[in-house]
Design a protein around this motif. Structure first.
Motif, PDB file in Angstrom:
ATOM      1  N   GLY A  27       0.828  -1.205   0.000  1.00 40.46           N
ATOM      2  CA  GLY A  27       0.000   0.000   0.000  1.00 40.46           C
ATOM      3  C   GLY A  27       0.859   1.250   0.000  1.00 40.46           C
ATOM      4  O   GLY A  27       0.629   2.186  -0.786  1.00 40.46           O
ATOM      5  N   ILE A  28       1.852   1.273   0.856  1.00 41.25           N
ATOM      6  CA  ILE A  28       2.714   2.451   0.949  1.00 41.25           C
ATOM      7  C   ILE A  28       3.525   2.634  -0.335  1.00 41.25           C
ATOM      8  O   ILE A  28       3.693   3.753  -0.832  1.00 41.25           O
ATOM      9  CB  ILE A  28       3.618   2.342   2.188  1.00 41.25           C
ATOM     10  N   MET A  29       3.992   1.512  -0.902  1.00 39.99           N
ATOM     11  CA  MET A  29       4.732   1.603  -2.163  1.00 39.99           C
ATOM     12  C   MET A  29       3.862   2.259  -3.227  1.00 39.99           C
ATOM     13  O   MET A  29       4.301   3.111  -3.991  1.00 39.99           O
ATOM     14  CB  MET A  29       5.165   0.207  -2.642  1.00 39.99           C
ATOM     15  N   TYR A  30       2.593   1.859  -3.228  1.00 32.54           N
ATOM     16  CA  TYR A  30       1.657   2.398  -4.211  1.00 32.54           C
ATOM     17  C   TYR A  30       1.466   3.894  -4.000  1.00 32.54           C
ATOM     18  O   TYR A  30       1.626   4.696  -4.919  1.00 32.54           O
ATOM     19  CB  TYR A  30       0.335   1.633  -4.108  1.00 32.54           C
ATOM     20  N   VAL A  31       1.194   4.275  -2.757  1.00 36.68           N
ATOM     21  CA  VAL A  31       0.970   5.686  -2.461  1.00 36.68           C
ATOM     22  C   VAL A  31       2.203   6.505  -2.843  1.00 36.68           C
ATOM     23  O   VAL A  31       2.099   7.586  -3.439  1.00 36.68           O
ATOM     24  CB  VAL A  31       0.629   5.877  -0.962  1.00 36.68           C
ATOM     25  N   CYS A  32       3.381   5.994  -2.531  1.00 31.49           N
ATOM     26  CA  CYS A  32       4.604   6.740  -2.808  1.00 31.49           C
ATOM     27  C   CYS A  32       4.869   6.848  -4.305  1.00 31.49           C
ATOM     28  O   CYS A  32       5.527   7.778  -4.762  1.00 31.49           O
ATOM     29  CB  CYS A  32       5.798   6.108  -2.108  1.00 31.49           C
ATOM     30  N   THR A  33       4.383   5.867  -5.052  1.00 29.47           N
ATOM     31  CA  THR A  33       4.590   5.944  -6.502  1.00 29.47           C
ATOM     32  C   THR A  33       3.684   6.995  -7.138  1.00 29.47           C
ATOM     33  O   THR A  33       4.089   7.688  -8.073  1.00 29.47           O
ATOM     34  CB  THR A  33       4.312   4.574  -7.161  1.00 29.47           C
ATOM     35  N   VAL A  34       2.480   7.110  -6.620  1.00 26.50           N
ATOM     36  CA  VAL A  34       1.565   8.056  -7.259  1.00 26.50           C
ATOM     37  C   VAL A  34       1.719   9.484  -6.731  1.00 26.50           C
ATOM     38  O   VAL A  34       1.100  10.396  -7.232  1.00 26.50           O
ATOM     39  CB  VAL A  34       0.085   7.619  -7.151  1.00 26.50           C
ATOM     40  N   THR A  35       2.534   9.662  -5.704  1.00 23.27           N
ATOM     41  CA  THR A  35       2.761  11.033  -5.228  1.00 23.27           C
ATOM     42  C   THR A  35       4.149  11.520  -5.633  1.00 23.27           C
ATOM     43  O   THR A  35       5.070  10.734  -5.782  1.00 23.27           O
ATOM     44  CB  THR A  35       2.636  11.155  -3.697  1.00 23.27           C
ATOM     45  N   GLY A  36       4.242  12.835  -5.806  1.00 18.08           N
ATOM     46  CA  GLY A  36       5.529  13.412  -6.188  1.00 18.08           C
ATOM     47  C   GLY A  36       5.336  14.840  -6.621  1.00 18.08           C
ATOM     48  O   GLY A  36       4.212  15.359  -6.643  1.00 18.08           O
ATOM     49  N   ILE A  37       6.454  15.490  -6.945  1.00 19.76           N
ATOM     50  CA  ILE A  37       6.389  16.914  -7.291  1.00 19.76           C
ATOM     51  C   ILE A  37       5.714  17.125  -8.651  1.00 19.76           C
ATOM     52  O   ILE A  37       4.821  17.954  -8.796  1.00 19.76           O
ATOM     53  CB  ILE A  37       7.789  17.534  -7.279  1.00 19.76           C
ATOM     54  N   ALA A  45      -1.963   8.413 -13.049  1.00 17.42           N
ATOM     55  CA  ALA A  45      -0.903   7.590 -12.459  1.00 17.42           C
ATOM     56  C   ALA A  45      -1.381   6.147 -12.356  1.00 17.42           C
ATOM     57  O   ALA A  45      -0.665   5.210 -12.686  1.00 17.42           O
ATOM     58  CB  ALA A  45      -0.524   8.135 -11.093  1.00 17.42           C
ATOM     59  N   ASN A  46      -2.627   5.965 -11.894  1.00 17.51           N
ATOM     60  CA  ASN A  46      -3.170   4.613 -11.787  1.00 17.51           C
ATOM     61  C   ASN A  46      -3.229   3.934 -13.144  1.00 17.51           C
ATOM     62  O   ASN A  46      -2.891   2.754 -13.273  1.00 17.51           O
ATOM     63  CB  ASN A  46      -4.574   4.658 -11.192  1.00 17.51           C
ATOM     64  N   ARG A  47      -3.667   4.695 -14.121  1.00 16.69           N
ATOM     65  CA  ARG A  47      -3.776   4.102 -15.464  1.00 16.69           C
ATOM     66  C   ARG A  47      -2.407   3.691 -15.981  1.00 16.69           C
ATOM     67  O   ARG A  47      -2.252   2.617 -16.567  1.00 16.69           O
ATOM     68  CB  ARG A  47      -4.439   5.094 -16.432  1.00 16.69           C
ATOM     69  N   ILE A  48      -1.420   4.553 -15.739  1.00 16.48           N
ATOM     70  CA  ILE A  48      -0.062   4.218 -16.208  1.00 16.48           C
ATOM     71  C   ILE A  48       0.421   2.931 -15.538  1.00 16.48           C
ATOM     72  O   ILE A  48       0.930   2.011 -16.177  1.00 16.48           O
ATOM     73  CB  ILE A  48       0.915   5.366 -15.911  1.00 16.48           C
ATOM     74  N   LEU A  49       0.220   2.851 -14.240  1.00 11.14           N
ATOM     75  CA  LEU A  49       0.675   1.664 -13.508  1.00 11.14           C
ATOM     76  C   LEU A  49       0.020   0.401 -14.040  1.00 11.14           C
ATOM     77  O   LEU A  49       0.676  -0.603 -14.301  1.00 11.14           O
ATOM     78  CB  LEU A  49       0.358   1.805 -12.014  1.00 11.14           C
ATOM     79  N   LEU A  50      -1.295   0.478 -14.217  1.00 11.34           N
ATOM     80  CA  LEU A  50      -2.023  -0.695 -14.698  1.00 11.34           C
ATOM     81  C   LEU A  50      -1.584  -1.071 -16.106  1.00 11.34           C
ATOM     82  O   LEU A  50      -1.381  -2.234 -16.416  1.00 11.34           O
ATOM     83  CB  LEU A  50      -3.541  -0.435 -14.670  1.00 11.34           C
ATOM     84  N   GLY A  66       5.810  11.999 -21.188  1.00  5.13           N
ATOM     85  CA  GLY A  66       6.595  12.455 -20.031  1.00  5.13           C
ATOM     86  C   GLY A  66       6.081  11.835 -18.735  1.00  5.13           C
ATOM     87  O   GLY A  66       6.857  11.333 -17.917  1.00  5.13           O
ATOM     88  N   SER A  67       4.784  11.835 -18.569  1.00  8.95           N
ATOM     89  CA  SER A  67       4.205  11.251 -17.353  1.00  8.95           C
ATOM     90  C   SER A  67       4.555   9.773 -17.253  1.00  8.95           C
ATOM     91  O   SER A  67       4.930   9.273 -16.190  1.00  8.95           O
ATOM     92  CB  SER A  67       2.688  11.409 -17.368  1.00  8.95           C
ATOM     93  N   ILE A  68       4.431   9.091 -18.389  1.00  9.13           N
ATOM     94  CA  ILE A  68       4.737   7.653 -18.378  1.00  9.13           C
ATOM     95  C   ILE A  68       6.178   7.434 -17.965  1.00  9.13           C
ATOM     96  O   ILE A  68       6.486   6.579 -17.126  1.00  9.13           O
ATOM     97  CB  ILE A  68       4.469   7.041 -19.779  1.00  9.13           C
ATOM     98  N   THR A  69       7.071   8.249 -18.531  1.00  3.19           N
ATOM     99  CA  THR A  69       8.491   8.089 -18.204  1.00  3.19           C
ATOM    100  C   THR A  69       8.743   8.350 -16.719  1.00  3.19           C
ATOM    101  O   THR A  69       9.500   7.619 -16.076  1.00  3.19           O
ATOM    102  CB  THR A  69       9.341   9.050 -19.051  1.00  3.19           C
ATOM    103  N   ILE A  70       8.098   9.393 -16.219  1.00  5.77           N
ATOM    104  CA  ILE A  70       8.317   9.714 -14.801  1.00  5.77           C
ATOM    105  C   ILE A  70       7.908   8.541 -13.916  1.00  5.77           C
ATOM    106  O   ILE A  70       8.642   8.104 -13.041  1.00  5.77           O
ATOM    107  CB  ILE A  70       7.546  10.993 -14.401  1.00  5.77           C
TER     108      ILE A  70
END
Lengths: 353, 418
Positions: A27-37, A45-50, A66-70
């Motif tokens: 859960g935390i890994m997920y939250v940390c992946t979708v948050t950032g500057i 972000a969810n769509r990219i991950l899926l 760019g979003s995908i790369t990030i």
């Protein structure tokens, strides 16, 4: 000792601890992946991950490359490397605290970090950017520095066939201090590289990608696997070295195993990330307070908690300010006061665990 | 059954330069219960360390179950030998069951996890030591006696053939001392474990061990049954102090009574004191007078009385009669003869009855000064005969009454000063 009764779980609750903490960690890994500057909308972000990682057929309309790369090449590898580094250091901390029977022991207590730092500073000063065995010069030298340091400390402490723990700690401190001094000299003589060396010694996951993960992973896995075979013997070691011998533990072999495995892991991790302190010291303590001292539970839980702790710290490090703060500073900033809190609790409880 | 299971052959060991064990040769038979005694620093614990492989030998060798100790792996050794240290602290919150399960370590590997058999052995060990009731409690929360039982359970879980104990009772109160010793006896008798125990308490060793080995200056100085080992000469040389040995009437084993380390101040002139006693009241006084260098005689004493025992122990000449027989006129004549040259005659504070009133007969004609403890008047069982006897004595002889034994010693010292 007795003061902690409140926190410690009953044995029947412990079965659920590991699955629960793994879930929490994911859960935390997920939250940390979708948050950032970089402002990538939550939905995107969810769509990219899926799409990227579960290969689901999802409509990617409106999402920039760019979003995908990030997400794919910046955030996710950082989270994974953070987990790997934190988990590895925490497990090493368990092992070290076990063989030294000393609550103040951490993976760096024998000077691994100073050796790595010296190696890294030489690499930085000499601009060794050529790659060898998939590592750049700095990483390679840091790795070598870490290994040579432990080899040196081990051989200094050797008395006949035995390695007394007290001597090991003392020679670790002595060698570590000497190497730090050498590193300081290099820094003074190369003022132009000072910043870079300073940043290296504070540890950071910035700019690390899948490549570094693949570099660290085999060493970490190997080391953790080796450490996991020592659980029962480490338990007995905690009750005293003489008792361990009398209960049939080959104490010298155990020390060698733990030293070797921890050095492999720590060297690999810090040669990539720089020195990230406090994870290996604090995490095993916290876990011990929750789940008791048995390594069979302590090690896997430390692995999960160590990884999670570092991911959180790194997310804070990269999201907090305009400048990126090295994660080592965050871990120390969180870990230090927390450790002081633990100590004051134990003082009231009447002893150290 | 009676083969040597633990053998020491000319064993020498040292910590660095400091030689502790010089030449120890000893063989312990299977099923034995051997107590190792000796003052501090003579190497008793070192011997245990050598067996458990913690200290390499300088010389000689140790065999365990017929195998040379130095060639054994610690795992193999731990299957045959379990060690119980003196009070034992663990800095971490292991539960009692965790600690006892550690005893199974010699049989487990990283691929061989503990199975039902190990759990059964651990359960049985905890039942035996009565520790199963607190199996889930933290070891550190237990009292000293409970902890020692847990450590014993751990040793039992090792299913060893030999169990070594290093002062297993030294930190315990008397209840727990006996409890632990009884448990060890049970292991020895019911589980047929061979026991070698370092014991500080000689009386404990005498009571529980079949055989005692005395270690002195790094060598075995005496080796035998408690009766053979515990005699005054051995013990006084071992502990360098004044002590007494007597047979415990309860256990029929010798028992040691320490008296003093510092010597009494000796008198400078010779002085003969005859003590009229015969029960228990004069024991301490006789011992002290003897230590101060007075020439002592005593009578008439019933054999087996405490006063008689101390005279035997100290080699004091006395007139004796059989137990529970009255003092006869003939015996009193002998007694008077013995005291005729005495400088001082003391009637100790014994009870007087029909059986011993004869002891006061004929004192008029003695030369020595007469001292009488006032307690005899408080312990009169003669229907007035005693008072009569004293008052008739008083007519012809000066009597000095004393209130207690210390006063008597003070008077003596004062009168002997030049």
């Amino acid at each position: 000792m007795s003061g902690k009764k409140g926190i410690q779980m009953k044995s029947q609750d412990r079965r659920w601890t590991i699955p629960l903490s793994i879930l929490l960690c994911i859960g935390i890994m997920y939250v940390c992946t979708v948050t950032g500057i970089a402002s990538i909308p939550f939905q995107d972000a969810n769509r990219i991950l899926l799409h990227e990682f579960l290969h689901l057929d999802i409509n990617m309309e409106g999402i920039t490359d760019g979003s995908i790369t990030i997400i794919r090449n910046v955030r996710l590898p950082r989270v994974v490397l953070g987990f790997l580094a934190g988990a590895s250091l925490a497990v090493c901390g368990c092992g070290f605290q076990g063989i030294f029977k000393n609550p103040m022991a951490d993976p760096f207590v024998l000077g691994v970090s100073s050796g790595a730092a010296l190696g890294a500073s030489i690499g930085i000063v000499l601009h060794l950017d050529r790659r060898l065995l998939g590592m750049n010069g700095t990483t390679l030298l840091a790795f070598a520095g870490a290994f040579l340091t432990i080899a040196l400390v081990y051989n200094i402490s050797k008395v006949g066939k035995k390695v007394p723990v007290a001597t090991l700690l003392l020679s670790g401190i002595a060698v570590s201090q000497t190497l730090s001094a050498a590193m300081s000299i290099i820094m003074i003589m190369n003022k132009q590289s000072m910043d870079q060396i300073m940043f290296w010694t504070m540890g950071s996951l910035n700019g690390k990608g899948w490549e570094q993960i693949l570099l660290v992973l085999p060493y970490s896995l190997l080391g953790i696997l080796l450490l996991s075979t020592t659980c029962r013997e480490l338990d007995i070691m905690l009750t005293g070295e003489e008792t361990a011998v009398q209960l049939g533990v080959n104490v010298e072999l155990l020390k060698k195993k733990v030293l070797f495995a921890s050095t492999v892991i720590t060297a690999a991790v810090i040669s990539v990330t720089g020195i990230i302190g406090f994870v290996g010291l604090v995490v095993p303590h916290v876990v011990r307070m929750i789940a008791g001292p048995k390594h069979r539970i302590l090690m896997p839980l430390s692995l999960v908690f160590g990884g999670t702790f570092l991911i959180i710290c790194d997310t804070v490090a990269r999201s907090m300010a305009v400048w990126e703060i090295p994660v080592g500073i965050i871990t120390s900033l969180c870990g230090g006061p927390f450790f002081i809190y633990l100590l004051s609790r134990m003082k009231k409880g009447g002893g150290l665990s | 059954m009676n083969e040597t299971i633990l053998g020491f052959h000319h064993v020498a060991a040292a910590y660095g330069e400091r030689e502790i064990l010089k030449d120890v040769t000893l063989s312990i038979r299977e099923g034995g219960f051997v107590g190792l005694i000796g003052p501090n620093g003579t190497g008793k614990s070192t011997l245990i360390k050598c067996v458990s492989g913690l200290l390499p030998l300088k010389h000689g060798n140790i065999t365990i179950c017929g195998r040379e100790n130095s060639t054994l792996k610690s795992r193999e050794r731990a299957q045959m030998v379990a060690v119980v240290p003196q009070s034992y602290h663990v800095g971490y919150d292991f539960t009692v069951e965790d600690i006892v399960m550690m005893g199974r370590n010699p049989y487990l590997g990283f691929r061989k996890k503990e199975g039902p058999k190990d759990h059964a052995i651990v359960d049985e060990a905890m039942e035996m030591t009565n520790t199963a009731i607190f199996r889930d409690r933290c070891y550190n929360e237990l009292s000293g006696g409970e902890r020692q039982r847990v450590i014993l359970a751990r040793a039992i879980a090792q299913t060893p053939r030999i169990i070594l104990l290093d002062e297993p009772t030294s930190a315990l109160d008397v209840h727990h001392q006996i409890e632990v010793m009884e448990l060890i006896t049970k292991l020895n008798q019911e589980e047929h474990m061979t026991v070698l125990a370092v014991l500080h308490d000689i009386n404990m060793a005498s009571r529980f061990c079949q055989r005692m080995v005395m270690l002195q200056d790094g060598v075995v100085s005496v080796d035998g049954t408690p009766q053979e080992v515990i005699d005054r000469k051995n013990m006084e040389s071992l502990y360098n102090m004044k002590l007494m040995i007597r047979e415990s009437p309860l256990f029929h084993k010798p028992e040691i009574i320490p008296i003093r380390v510092m010597e009494e101040e000796k008198i400078s002139v010779s002085c003969h004191i005859h003590v009229i006693c015969g029960a228990t009241e004069a024991v301490r006084l006789i011992e002290r007078l003897d230590a101060k260098g007075y020439t002592l005689t005593a009578g008439v004493l019933n054999k087996q009385s405490e006063d008689w025992h101390i005279c035997q122990e100290l080699g004091i000449q006395c007139i004796e009669i059989e137990p529970f027989t009255p003092v006869t006129a003939e015996k009193q004549a002998e007694n008077l003869n013995l005291m005729k040259d005495a400088d001082i005659i003391l009637v100790a504070g014994v009870p007087f009855g029909e059986g011993n009133i004869m002891n006061l007969q004929g004192l008029e004609n003695t030369a020595g000064q007469l001292y009488i403890h006032r307690n005899i008047l408080r312990n009169d069982h003669t229907n007035g005969k005693l008072a009569e006897r004293i008052s008739s004595l008083e007519k012809t002889k000066k009597i000095t009454y004393i209130e207690d034994n210390n006063t008597f010693l003070e008077i003596l010292e004062h009168s002997l000063k030049p």
